[in-house]
Design a protein around this motif. Structure first.
Motif, PDB file in Angstrom:
ATOM      1  N   TYR A 187       6.754  11.804   3.506  1.00  0.00           N
ATOM      2  CA  TYR A 187       5.309  11.596   3.473  1.00  0.00           C
ATOM      3  C   TYR A 187       4.923  10.173   3.886  1.00  0.00           C
ATOM      4  O   TYR A 187       3.798   9.946   4.327  1.00  0.00           O
ATOM      5  N   MET A 188       5.823   9.237   3.729  1.00  0.00           N
ATOM      6  CA  MET A 188       5.550   7.892   4.235  1.00  0.00           C
ATOM      7  C   MET A 188       5.402   7.925   5.754  1.00  0.00           C
ATOM      8  O   MET A 188       4.496   7.308   6.314  1.00  0.00           O
ATOM      9  N   ASN A 189       6.275   8.667   6.420  1.00  0.00           N
ATOM     10  CA  ASN A 189       6.186   8.787   7.865  1.00  0.00           C
ATOM     11  C   ASN A 189       4.960   9.588   8.282  1.00  0.00           C
ATOM     12  O   ASN A 189       4.311   9.276   9.289  1.00  0.00           O
TER      13      ASN A 189
ATOM     14  N   SER B  71       0.828  -1.206   0.000  1.00  0.00           N
ATOM     15  CA  SER B  71       0.000   0.000   0.000  1.00  0.00           C
ATOM     16  C   SER B  71       0.862   1.256   0.000  1.00  0.00           C
ATOM     17  O   SER B  71       0.499   2.270  -0.613  1.00  0.00           O
ATOM     18  N   ILE B  72       2.026   1.199   0.670  1.00  0.00           N
ATOM     19  CA  ILE B  72       2.936   2.350   0.661  1.00  0.00           C
ATOM     20  C   ILE B  72       3.413   2.639  -0.765  1.00  0.00           C
ATOM     21  O   ILE B  72       3.374   3.781  -1.242  1.00  0.00           O
ATOM     22  N   VAL B  73       3.869   1.592  -1.451  1.00  0.00           N
ATOM     23  CA  VAL B  73       4.370   1.767  -2.816  1.00  0.00           C
ATOM     24  C   VAL B  73       3.259   2.303  -3.716  1.00  0.00           C
ATOM     25  O   VAL B  73       3.472   3.222  -4.527  1.00  0.00           O
ATOM     26  N   LEU B  74       2.052   1.759  -3.575  1.00  0.00           N
ATOM     27  CA  LEU B  74       0.949   2.155  -4.429  1.00  0.00           C
ATOM     28  C   LEU B  74       0.537   3.604  -4.193  1.00  0.00           C
ATOM     29  O   LEU B  74       0.455   4.407  -5.131  1.00  0.00           O
ATOM     30  N   ILE B  75       0.306   3.978  -2.923  1.00  0.00           N
ATOM     31  CA  ILE B  75      -0.203   5.313  -2.621  1.00  0.00           C
ATOM     32  C   ILE B  75       0.860   6.373  -2.862  1.00  0.00           C
ATOM     33  O   ILE B  75       0.565   7.454  -3.393  1.00  0.00           O
TER      34      ILE B  75
ATOM     35  N   ILE C  22       1.202   7.172  -6.521  1.00  0.00           N
ATOM     36  CA  ILE C  22       0.137   8.090  -6.953  1.00  0.00           C
ATOM     37  C   ILE C  22       0.432   9.508  -6.470  1.00  0.00           C
ATOM     38  O   ILE C  22       0.254  10.487  -7.205  1.00  0.00           O
ATOM     39  N   ALA C  23       0.922   9.631  -5.224  1.00  0.00           N
ATOM     40  CA  ALA C  23       1.228  10.953  -4.668  1.00  0.00           C
ATOM     41  C   ALA C  23       2.339  11.639  -5.451  1.00  0.00           C
ATOM     42  O   ALA C  23       2.281  12.855  -5.697  1.00  0.00           O
TER      43      ALA C  23
ATOM     44  N   GLU D 265       1.540  18.834 -10.370  1.00  0.00           N
ATOM     45  CA  GLU D 265       1.276  20.144  -9.779  1.00  0.00           C
ATOM     46  C   GLU D 265       2.479  21.083  -9.877  1.00  0.00           C
ATOM     47  O   GLU D 265       2.332  22.287 -10.092  1.00  0.00           O
ATOM     48  N   LYS D 266       3.677  20.541  -9.732  1.00  0.00           N
ATOM     49  CA  LYS D 266       4.878  21.374  -9.662  1.00  0.00           C
ATOM     50  C   LYS D 266       5.675  21.406 -10.967  1.00  0.00           C
ATOM     51  O   LYS D 266       6.775  21.950 -11.004  1.00  0.00           O
ATOM     52  N   MET D 267       5.138  20.828 -12.014  1.00  0.00           N
ATOM     53  CA  MET D 267       5.848  20.796 -13.282  1.00  0.00           C
ATOM     54  C   MET D 267       6.168  22.207 -13.780  1.00  0.00           C
ATOM     55  O   MET D 267       7.269  22.469 -14.302  1.00  0.00           O
ATOM     56  N   ASP D 268       5.220  23.132 -13.616  1.00  0.00           N
ATOM     57  CA  ASP D 268       5.452  24.508 -14.064  1.00  0.00           C
ATOM     58  C   ASP D 268       6.582  25.165 -13.285  1.00  0.00           C
ATOM     59  O   ASP D 268       7.393  25.916 -13.853  1.00  0.00           O
ATOM     60  N   ASN D 269       6.647  24.905 -11.968  1.00  0.00           N
ATOM     61  CA  ASN D 269       7.734  25.466 -11.160  1.00  0.00           C
ATOM     62  C   ASN D 269       9.088  24.932 -11.614  1.00  0.00           C
ATOM     63  O   ASN D 269      10.062  25.694 -11.723  1.00  0.00           O
TER      64      ASN D 269
END
Length: 358
Positions: free
Chosen positions: A62-64, A20-24, A27-28, A35-39
């Protein structure tokens, strides 16, 4: 000794958790990259920095942060599946008590507790520093180069005040250094300009010194005075983000040092300190909730259990985030603001445990 059923549950628990960690997180990362591609494009960020300075540190951070969510969903997912296949019923019917059934769950939780305690206290802080530096440089600047109205106790009975200070030039304006003995002001040194020199000294320019002896006062004026103060310019810029970049030992030492100096925003560091312990303990609470909610076979499969589990874990994370603001505003102590969600959800888990199938 562990029995085959214990190894089976531990394998299911940890396997589902890491899957579930690898999957989520995958996606994150995709959403964050979108979202940050423009930056990245506007600032012409090198691909090497994006991968090794940002996303390599993004993943453990973010995993933690979302560990309770991962654990809760994992426990509910595979336990509901076991209950749907009547495996839980078979285990209990063979004479295994519900308390004994919890053993492999909490052995797995103990492993994850140690993992996240080490990650949160010693591995993630350096990674957070690189992540925040990257964010400040390319995405959103939040680090200030100027400090205003700095006041702290630099030594017992010695108070330093600087109206404005700039980190780039390591200099400030309108500074004062007051010395107290038994709450009585014995000397006051003021200067138009203060500067940190390369040899580790503080230079006061256009200074006035007043020494008090009862009702007597002596005044001396000069153009330059060098003195040694046990403080570095970077220590004048205290932000909540700095707490995330320190290991447990560094955070404790820094927190005690700032308390002695009378720094006004130590609550942010105390909150981070207690989070280092409260978050890993949440592993056990989420496991207890997950098992008690999903160990009973219900109609409709695991959909209902997953829905309830995601809702409860989301509430837990939201409550944990919101409650920490209570300590910053002074409504609640840092300890209570951090541990309150654990206390509440532990009570919910204990109540559900008493109603769980035996």
């Amino acid at each position: 000794m562990l029995k085959r059923i214990d190894r089976y549950i531990i394998g299911k628990f940890l396997g589902t958790f890491f899957f579930s960690i690898v999957l989520i997180l995958s996606i994150a990362v995709v959403f964050d990259l979108t979202e940050k591609m423009d930056n990245f494009y506007d600032n012409q960020v090198p691909l090497k920095e994006i991968i090794f300075d940002y996303y390599i540190n993004f993943i453990p951070y973010y995993m933690n942060m979302f560990a309770p969510l991962f654990i809760f969903i994992s426990v509910i997912f595979f336990t509901s599946k076991m209950a749907g296949n009547s495996e839980i019923i078979a285990i209990l019917a063979s004479g295994v008590s519900f308390n004994r059934l919890m053993l492999p769950y909490f052995l797995s939780s103990s492993f994850l507790f140690v993992l996240f305690f080490v990650l949160g206290g010693y591995v993630i802080p350096p990674a957070s520093g690189k992540l925040l530096d990257f964010t400040d440089k390319y995405i959103q600047k939040f680090k200030s180069e100027n400090a205003r109205n700095v006041q702290m106790e630099v030594a017992p009975g010695t108070i330093l005040y600087i109206e404005t200070f700039q980190i780039r030039t390591k200099s400030g304006y309108r500074a004062s250094l007051e010395h107290f003995e038994d709450k009585t002001l014995t000397s006051r040194l003021t200067a138009e300009r203060i500067r940190y020199t390369d040899d580790g000294k503080w230079r006061l320019e256009k200074y006035t010194r007043r020494d008090f002896d009862g009702l007597k006062e002596s005044v001396s004026i000069g153009q330059r005075l060098d003195t040694i103060l046990p403080i570095h310019p970077e220590e004048l810029f205290i932000t909540a983000e700095e707490a995330q970049q320190m290991t447990n030992r560094e955070l404790w030492q820094y927190m005690q040092k700032q308390k002695q100096r009378g720094a006004g925003n130590v609550q942010a560091f105390e909150t981070e300190w207690w989070k280092r312990f409260a978050s890993p303990i949440g592993v056990f609470i989420m496991t207890l909730l997950g098992v008690t909610l999903s160990s009973k076979k219900v109609r409709g499969g695991m959909g209902k259990n997953l829905g309830v589990g995601i809702a409860l874990s989301a509430i837990y994370i939201l409550f944990s985030t919101v409650s920490t603001t209570f300590s910053v505003s002074g409504v609640m102590s840092p300890f209570m603001s951090v541990w309150l969600p654990n206390f509440i959800f532990l009570a919910i888990g204990a109540f559900l445990y008493t109603r769980a199938p035996k």
